[in-house]
Each structure stands twice: as C-alpha cells, then as structure tokens.
Design an enzyme around this catalytic site. Structure first.
Site, PDB file in Angstrom:
ATOM      1  N   CYS A 145       0.818  -1.211   0.000  1.00 43.32           N
ATOM      2  CA  CYS A 145       0.000   0.000   0.000  1.00 43.32           C
ATOM      3  C   CYS A 145       0.852   1.263   0.000  1.00 43.32           C
ATOM      4  O   CYS A 145       0.682   2.134  -0.831  1.00 43.32           O
ATOM      5  CB  CYS A 145      -0.931   0.012   1.200  1.00 43.32           C
ATOM      6  SG  CYS A 145      -2.198  -1.239   1.044  1.00 43.32           S
ATOM      7  N   HIS A 146       1.752   1.367   0.965  1.00 35.19           N
ATOM      8  CA  HIS A 146       2.497   2.614   1.069  1.00 35.19           C
ATOM      9  C   HIS A 146       3.991   2.388   1.234  1.00 35.19           C
ATOM     10  O   HIS A 146       4.714   3.262   1.690  1.00 35.19           O
ATOM     11  CB  HIS A 146       1.940   3.469   2.209  1.00 35.19           C
ATOM     12  CG  HIS A 146       0.467   3.695   2.081  1.00 35.19           C
ATOM     13  ND1 HIS A 146      -0.443   2.913   2.735  1.00 35.19           N
ATOM     14  CD2 HIS A 146      -0.237   4.542   1.329  1.00 35.19           C
ATOM     15  CE1 HIS A 146      -1.666   3.300   2.402  1.00 35.19           C
ATOM     16  NE2 HIS A 146      -1.570   4.277   1.546  1.00 35.19           N
TER      17      HIS A 146
END
Lengths: 181, 429
Positions: A145-146
């Site tokens: 995701c990040h």
C-alpha cells in the site's frame, strides 16, 4: 439575569437568585440527561460481547515448511506463521538495535528454543494492509500500500509504518502446537 | 436577494387559501421564478443546478439499490452481482449510481474552482462558502462508505486503510478506531454501520443544500464581474433566463454522464473490486476512487504517519478558512492579472496531485540514469507529490494573502450592466 422581572409579575422583594437557581438547576439536569441518553447511543458502536468473545486459535506448526509462511485468520485479521531459515534468523539477530526505528531484539519476538517460528499479526502498522511475504529490501515483508519494508523479524526498517509487526500472545501447547490469543 | 419584495400574486382560490396558511408556492415563486439573477452569469454558474440533479439521481438510484442489496459480509458481494445480472434493469441503476458518484464529484470540483476564480467566498458570502465546504466533506464521507458496500477487494482494503487513519491519532486513536470498526478489524459490524450511515448522509447533505441555497438567496449570487447587484438593469428574472441556461447545462452534463454509463461504465472503477473481499490478501496496488486521489497523494507525501493524516485533513480544512486568507479588495480574478496565473498553476497542481495519487510512490516520473548499485536516479512520484503538496498549501497560506496585498488589480466596472456594455463595445471592435 438578576434584574427584577417586572413583566412576569415578580413580587417586589422576592429573591431573584431563586430564579437563577432554577435556570441553572434545569440547565444542569438537561445536560446530565443528554449525557445519560448519549452514553448508550455512543457505546453501542463499541465491539459487542460476541465480537469480544472471539475464540483463540490453535495451530499446528507442522503445516509450515522451512522458508515458508502460512497465513491464518485470527480475530478478523491475518496472522503470519513463518518458519525461518537459519540464515534469516541470523540476519534478524545480527541487526544492531540502534539501526531500528522501533528497537526490539529478535529474541524478544520469538519463544526461546523456537527461534525458527515467528508468529505475527499480519497487519501493517501504517494503515493495516497485509504485507507481502518475502518481498522488500530486508527479506521479510513489504507492504504494497504505502511501501513499508519489514525485516525477517517483522521489524519496521524503511517506509511510513511507525512500529514493528505486532507479536500476538501465544503459548506452546506441545512441541508443534500453539494456542494464539 | 433579501430586500427583493415578493411579487407573487395567488390567482386561483386554492392558491389564495394555501398562501394564507403555508406560503410555500410564494417561496418557490420568489426563489426560482421571479428571483433576480445577475444578467452576466456564464455557463460555469450552471453547475449549482447540475449538482442538485446529481444529488437527486444518487438518492433515487440509492433507494432502489437498497431494495435489493444485502449488508452482510457473506452476501453483500453476491447481492451486488445479483443486481447486475438478475434484477430488472439492475445493471442500469447500479451503473448510474456508481458513475453518478464520479459525475457528482466532477461537478463539485468545477463548482468549487469557479467559486475560487470569481471570489465567490469573499464577504458577505463566507457562510455560503463554508456550507458548501461542509457539503463537500459530507460527500467525501458518503462516497467512501458507499464504495465499501459492494465488499470487493478494493472496498475492504480501502475501508481498512481509511479507518486506520483514525488510529494514527496519538493515545486516543486506538480506542476510537475500535469504536469506529465495531471490532478489532473491518468486519460485519463495520459494513452494517457504513450501510446505515451511507443511507443517512445524503439526506443530511440535502438539508445542508437547503441552507446553502438559503444563504445564497440572502446575499444574492456572485457573478463573473464580482461586483454586487446595484440596480434593476443588472438583473434578469431567474425564469426563464437562468432556468433555461441551467437546463442546457444539465442536458449537456447528462450526455457526458450517459457516455460513461452506457459505453464505459467501469472506466472509473477498479477491476480488483470485482474480486470478493479477502482479509488475508491486500491488492498489490491499492488506490481510492479518482476523486480522492489528490488527498490520498498528500497523505502519502508525508513520511510520518500521524502528520500525513494531519496534512490530508488540513488540505480540506484550509478550504474552510479561505474567506479569511484572501486579502484582495477585488473579488473576481478577471481583474486580478497576477493572481489568475497562480490560480491556473493551482488547477494544474491539483490535477498533478490526482495523477500522483494513482501511481506507486517509489516509481520514477523520469530517470536520468542509474546509480552504481542499479537503482534509477531521477524524480520519483513521492518527491513530485511533495513539491505539488507544498504548492497546494502555499497557494492558500502564502500566495493568497501576499498577492492580495501586493497586486495592482485592473479597474473594476462600476456595475454589472456597465461591465456587459463594455464587453459588447469591445466585441463590436
């Protein structure tokens, strides 16, 4: 407020503080009543009794082969059970604590004598995504995701996540069986 | 305008009888028929009407979808698929609702940029502007919760990421997160309450829209010249002039809407959301819907978890206080030769943030070679996003107050009618 209220036919000489007292008492009662009514309305959103009573999970470590991980569902979240290779264990143990964002020794994250089995909550400490096994710069996990990188002890090494992957409470029932939660 | 006297005259006996008891026809007549509208409004002003149509479409299609949808983790995904395959015209209603959200946001962004360019937030329209900001915030919350309901992979992991934003708040974040999710993870309680709130919030939005229109009719509409209505020559009646102009805008907008619904209904969605939610696997590339991407980009631009969340909410909060950040005496950027360029850059920056929000942070925008270890050297998306984020905040917090004081504005017309006459004279040559 304490001025005599001629319009309401207040008897001259009546103590105006008595009216103030009624205002304050009524106001306080209203605030209290709103609070009492609001409490259950707010509290109902917290986990219900059956949600809290979620059973602990038992897992047979024999299902994991060396160098692999098995993902099981525990309390609605994924749980990683990883059988680490000696190389991976050594990598995790050799890291200096001063290099870590959330310093914790590898020995504190596994049970003594069972260093090969790493059991973690598979939920990225950034925003809760499920990190990918074996990816990232440190051979542990990588969160798609990040972009948080975890090492072979599940400790945060790079990226926005603030903490290491959490170790749940668990105990060994036998040599190969664990009870989580 | 508030000082506009009512010109409604009930004609029939029934109207007279009703007017003395509940003057609702009078209210409608004074607000939407005889209401004096600035005569220089351009097509950017049709987006208010377009947005009311959007809200109505979403509420009507939403109420229909609820007749077939099942808010349960085991059945939600399949019930949506059943709507698509088995329910009569279910595909149409769901595609209108899903694309309707995108069209709604497209229209609201145009509406907001219009307000920004023509200074519609400036005194005496601050409350009008803030009510609009509240509507925008409610729209974001509603759209997010609606996106969770189909319970696909993007729905589920989007819900995980966004609810975990709350967990970033120090100390109290954890308990609030559990309270919000109704458990220790996004699960049945979360889906149920999101469904409840997703049904409620559109009606709250409708309520705030009424306040928004009320505030609009108290101060009167702003207009491209940015000068207030001074005489009867400055206005035309709402009907037929504004109704017809809005009508044309709405028809063109619905044509664009139809292109999406009938020819590319999934173009704005994400394929991963056609995979049922699986808490054990996160999609490799998790992105929100396009209209959230600029804010998502700002979240990712900040390396610290909590500060990232602060920056993201700050990007919305700063819009609320805009009326007090602009120091210019001139309302419309038509007469602000310097500021209008910063405005153009701002629009490009917002689009750029949206683009960055859809990319992987460590990917390269462009590279100028590779280092000895083989990693590419150049500009990656994180750094581009950081630059754009900096401009986003600087626009409001530095450029807006500073340029307002420094700039030499062009002469502002004395009245709306004078501005129109000057315009006509220029066109004639």
């Amino acid at each position: 407020m304490s001025e005599p209220e001629k319009d309401h036919g207040t008897v001259v000489g009546e103590d105006p503080n008595r009216r103030d007292f009624i205002y304050i008492a009524a106001g306080a009662a209203a605030v209290g009543a709103v609070g009492v009514i609001a409490a259950p309305l707010v509290s109902q959103m917290n986990p219900a009794a059956d949600t809290l009573a979620m059973a602990s999970a038992e897992f047979d470590l024999g299902k994991v082969s060396e160098g692999m991980q098995v993902v099981i569902k525990w309390r609605g979240k994924p749980l990683f059970v990883r059988y680490r290779t000696p190389k991976e264990i050594k990598e995790a143990e050799d890291v200096k604590l001063s290099e870590l964002k959330d310093p914790q020794a590898d020995a504190d994250r596994v049970k003594k004598g069972k260093e090969q089995y790493l059991i973690l909550v598979g939920s990225c400490t950034h925003l809760g995504c499920v990190p990918t096994f074996g990816a990232g710069d440190f051979g542990g996990w990588f969160c798609p995701c990040h972009g948080s990188h975890y090492d072979t002890s599940g400790r945060i090494r790079k990226g926005p996540a603030p903490l290491n992957l959490a170790v749940p409470e668990y105990e060994y029932l036998s040599d190969t069986k664990v009870k989580i939660g | 305008m508030s000082d506009h006297p009512s010109t409604y005259e009930p004609k029939t006996g029934v109207e007279k009888w009703l007017d003395q008891r509940l003057p609702i026809v009078r209210l409608a007549y004074d607000s939407f028929v005889d209401y004096p509208t600035p005569r220089n409004l351009n097509y950017w002003w049709t987006f208010g009407g377009i947005l009311s149509v959007c809200l109505m479409i979403q509420i009507i299609t939403g109420i229909i979808l609820v007749m077939h949808y099942v808010p349960h983790v085991d059945m939600a995904f399949n019930s949506v698929e059943r709507i698509m395959r088995d329910v009569n015209y279910g595909w149409l209603i769901r595609y209108v609702h899903a694309n309707g959200a995108s069209m709604f946001f497209f229209a609201v962004f145009v509406h907001m940029f219009r307000g920004l360019y023509y200074g519609s937030y400036k005194a005496p329209r601050e409350v009008l502007w803030i009510l609009g900001c509240i509507i925008f915030f409610l729209m974001i919350a509603t759209a997010f919760m609606g996106y969770v309901l189909p319970w696909g992979q993007m729905s589920f992991h989007g819900a995980v990421v966004i609810t975990n934003l709350i967990g970033a708040i120090p100390v109290i974040g954890g308990p609030i997160l559990t309270w919000l999710q109704g458990g220790f993870a996004v699960d049945q309680p979360t889906l149920n309450r999101f469904f409840s709130l997703h049904y409620l919030l559109p009606f709250v939005i409708a309520g705030v829209v009424i306040l928004h229109i009320w505030a609009l009719h108290v101060t009167g509409q702003n207009n491209p010249a940015g000068v207030e209505i001074k005489s009867k020559e400055d206005t035309v009646p709402f009907t037929p002039y504004a109704t017809v102009k809005d009508g044309l805008g709405i028809i063109l907008f619905l044509m664009l809407f139809s292109v999406f619904v009938f020819f590319m209904p999934n173009a704005l969605g994400h394929a991963d959301n056609y995979i049922p939610a699986n808490p054990l696997v996160t999609p490799a590339h998790i992105v929100p819907e396009w209209y959230m991407l600029p804010f998502y980009a700002i979240l990712r631009a900040v390396p610290d978890k909590f500060l990232g969340v602060v920056a993201m909410f700050g990007a919305i909060a700063v819009i609320f206080v805009l009326p007090w950040l602009d120091t210019s005496k001139v309302r419309s950027m038509r007469y602000r030769p310097v500021m209008r360029w910063f405005f153009v850059i701002f629009v490009v920056v917002c689009l750029g943030l949206g683009w960055c929000g859809g990319q992987l942070p460590d990917d390269m925008v462009f590279s100028i070679g590779t280092s000895a270890s083989g990693t590419p050297i150049g500009l990656n998306y994180v750094w581009l996003t950081r630059g754009l984020t900096l401009y986003y905040f600087a626009f409001f917090l530095i450029i807006m107050p500073w340029i307002g004081l420094k700039e030499d504005p062009l002469p502002v017309p004395a009245s709306i009618s004078e501005a129109i006459l000057a315009d006509h004279a220029k066109k004639k040559g």
